[in-house]
Design a protein around this motif. Sequence first.
Motif, PDB file in Angstrom:
ATOM      1  N   PRO A 113       1.039  -1.253  -0.031  1.00  0.00           N
ATOM      2  CA  PRO A 113       0.123   0.058  -0.032  1.00  0.00           C
ATOM      3  C   PRO A 113       0.863   1.289   0.047  1.00  0.00           C
ATOM      4  O   PRO A 113       1.998   1.206   0.739  1.00  0.00           O
ATOM      5  CB  PRO A 113      -0.819   0.059   1.347  1.00  0.00           C
ATOM      6  CG  PRO A 113      -0.070  -0.961   2.339  1.00  0.00           C
ATOM      7  CD  PRO A 113       0.817  -1.887   1.278  1.00  0.00           C
ATOM      8  N   THR A 114       0.473   2.541  -0.656  1.00  0.00           N
ATOM      9  CA  THR A 114       1.186   3.601  -0.841  1.00  0.00           C
ATOM     10  C   THR A 114       0.009   4.579  -0.574  1.00  0.00           C
ATOM     11  O   THR A 114      -1.181   4.637  -0.821  1.00  0.00           O
ATOM     12  CB  THR A 114       1.783   3.729  -2.194  1.00  0.00           C
ATOM     13  OG1 THR A 114       0.659   3.779  -3.359  1.00  0.00           O
ATOM     14  CG2 THR A 114       2.742   2.803  -2.409  1.00  0.00           C
ATOM     15  N   GLU A 115       0.499   5.828   0.027  1.00  0.00           N
ATOM     16  CA  GLU A 115      -0.432   7.044   0.107  1.00  0.00           C
ATOM     17  C   GLU A 115      -0.429   7.563  -1.216  1.00  0.00           C
ATOM     18  O   GLU A 115      -0.072   7.386  -2.146  1.00  0.00           O
ATOM     19  CB  GLU A 115       0.404   7.738   1.045  1.00  0.00           C
ATOM     20  CG  GLU A 115       0.448   7.683   2.420  1.00  0.00           C
ATOM     21  CD  GLU A 115       1.143   8.757   3.396  1.00  0.00           C
ATOM     22  OE1 GLU A 115       1.414   9.714   2.753  1.00  0.00           O
ATOM     23  OE2 GLU A 115       1.360   8.625   4.525  1.00  0.00           O
ATOM     24  N   PRO A 116      -1.757   8.322  -1.324  1.00  0.00           N
ATOM     25  CA  PRO A 116      -1.973   8.941  -2.515  1.00  0.00           C
ATOM     26  C   PRO A 116      -0.722  10.044  -3.057  1.00  0.00           C
ATOM     27  O   PRO A 116      -0.526  10.543  -2.293  1.00  0.00           O
ATOM     28  CB  PRO A 116      -3.335   9.861  -2.310  1.00  0.00           C
ATOM     29  CG  PRO A 116      -3.773   9.252  -1.028  1.00  0.00           C
ATOM     30  CD  PRO A 116      -2.556   8.423  -0.323  1.00  0.00           C
ATOM     31  N   SER A 117      -0.504   9.930  -4.281  1.00  0.00           N
ATOM     32  CA  SER A 117       0.604  10.435  -4.913  1.00  0.00           C
ATOM     33  C   SER A 117       0.211  11.954  -5.128  1.00  0.00           C
ATOM     34  O   SER A 117      -0.908  12.367  -5.204  1.00  0.00           O
ATOM     35  CB  SER A 117       1.098   9.816  -6.240  1.00  0.00           C
ATOM     36  OG  SER A 117      -0.234  10.077  -7.260  1.00  0.00           O
ATOM     37  N   ASP A 118       1.215  12.933  -5.284  1.00  0.00           N
ATOM     38  CA  ASP A 118       1.188  14.126  -5.507  1.00  0.00           C
ATOM     39  C   ASP A 118       0.237  14.583  -6.774  1.00  0.00           C
ATOM     40  O   ASP A 118      -0.419  15.412  -6.781  1.00  0.00           O
ATOM     41  CB  ASP A 118       2.324  14.987  -5.422  1.00  0.00           C
ATOM     42  CG  ASP A 118       2.906  15.005  -4.143  1.00  0.00           C
ATOM     43  OD1 ASP A 118       2.299  14.797  -2.996  1.00  0.00           O
ATOM     44  OD2 ASP A 118       4.311  15.257  -4.046  1.00  0.00           O
ATOM     45  N   ALA A 119       0.742  13.588  -7.928  1.00  0.00           N
ATOM     46  CA  ALA A 119       0.166  13.693  -9.060  1.00  0.00           C
ATOM     47  C   ALA A 119      -1.271  13.607  -8.856  1.00  0.00           C
ATOM     48  O   ALA A 119      -2.437  14.194  -9.530  1.00  0.00           O
ATOM     49  CB  ALA A 119       0.691  12.868 -10.178  1.00  0.00           C
TER      50      ALA A 119
END
Length: 558
Positions: free
Chosen positions: A12-18
């Motif tokens: 899992p990853t946090e929402p990207s800046d893009a």
Amino acid sequence: MAGSRPHDVYEPTEPSDALLDTLFDTRDEGEILRLAMDHVAAAGPYSAEAGYLRVDGDLVRCPRGRRTHALAVDRRVRELTGRDGAVTVPGKPWGRALGLRGQEGLHGYLVVTSRSRPSEAERSLLATLVRHTAAALSVASTHRRRREDALELHLLREERTALQEQLVAVAAELGYQRAVHALMADVAASGGGEEAVTRALYELTGLPALVEDRFGRLRSWTGPGRPEPYPEPDPVRQGEMLHAIAREAGPVRVRDRLVTLIRPHGEVLGVLALVDARGETDEHTVLALEHAATSLALELAHLRNLAEVELRLHGALVDDLLAGTDEASAYARSEAVGHDLHRRNYVIVVQWSNRASDDAFAQTVGRAAAAVGMRSLLTRRSDHVVLVADDRPDARALYEALAQETGTRSGTIGVSAPCESLDAIPQRYQEAQRALQVRRHSLERYGTTFYDELGLYRVLGPGNGYRELETFVHEWLGQLIDYDSRHHAALVETLTRYFDCGGNYDETAESLAIHRSTLRYRLKRIRDISGNDLANVEDRLNLQVATRVWKIVLGGCG
């Protein structure tokens, strides 16, 4: 190992800046929800089961949501009434409906399922995605409301401008209407009639104005361009034009003219028109034309009331003349109403099959007679109108004028021989009635018939030998008349038509609307029942005379 997952290993990853930039730059709330649903899997072992947006107080499913268990999920989301809660989807041990909330309240729901129970970290990442999505929806909602407010403000400004322009137009319209009312009131007060109306209309519009009677004859013209001589009207085209205009609610353009009807109490008396070859008329022109037509209609209605009084005076005099009256009194009364009884007068009887013989029809007959130049007195009976005219009428003029007035040609006119003295008028009245009856029982039953042109039919009229004529008819036609009465047949009528058509089978069959074979059968029945032979000269003559007497003298009765 405890806590290990037997299936795929998620990172899992946090929402990207893009992704965040895209979410907050997007103004379409449906697109924001779609982006969030597409990136749910990046936060853990999740699947986006459905998405909902709040639209006008209702939750609307995002089109990209899965439809497998749509009804159950829809029902569960609505049961939550804005709260977060568990959602059960077959084959998915874990499921949640997560509210997308902002300062304004609930924006929608994101329904997420998982094949395994997510860890604490994965739940945190999902919650972060939900918060960012809700925030982006708040921003988009704010922008949408601002756009809606700006649009509403723009529409309100446009509406205010339109109302201001409308008020200006209404003020101008009211001013013009007051001018039209004032001018037409002056016209009505002056009693100037048609000339005054066309003159006022020309002053208001600057266009040539004219009045025609219902037959298309010019009565008044004000302004340049009057044709010389004025065109002779075509009765058929004039009638078609009047009917076409009568079907419309207001003035109608007919070639280079704007035309409206003069129609007091529903009866067309003529037309009022403006000549507008360049098509320059506007709503003010139409207003002036309509007011002028109303003013003229009121004037003509007043004249019509006067005509009704005159009709009653004429009727009383004619009633006395037809019954027989004192000559001195009759001459004095006729002079008072402007009629010369010292001339050779004719009695004329008018009957129209589609018109009741009431005052309205009597006035119609009077107008038609005046239109063709007849000077006459007039009264009415139960089924016909009677005129006493000071000259022999034209054979077609009165009939054509009445056909135009009534809109139908189903009428008959009988004209007496000339009347040399007043005491002969009752007899001349009978002659006119006879001429009318002869015409109505002929093949061409509509038109005008003169008594002095009847020939043999004059001999067959009722008189001292009336009972002898009845006996003669009974002798030759009695068996056929009895047969017709018992069997509701038409053998006498068939024989009469056969003689009227000169013994021509085709013409007789056509006039009776039957086949030739039917006619042959009827003639055979006539021979069998009556015992008379149509091939015998004497039988044929007696039968022909008997049918004439039966039709003309006895009126076709049994």
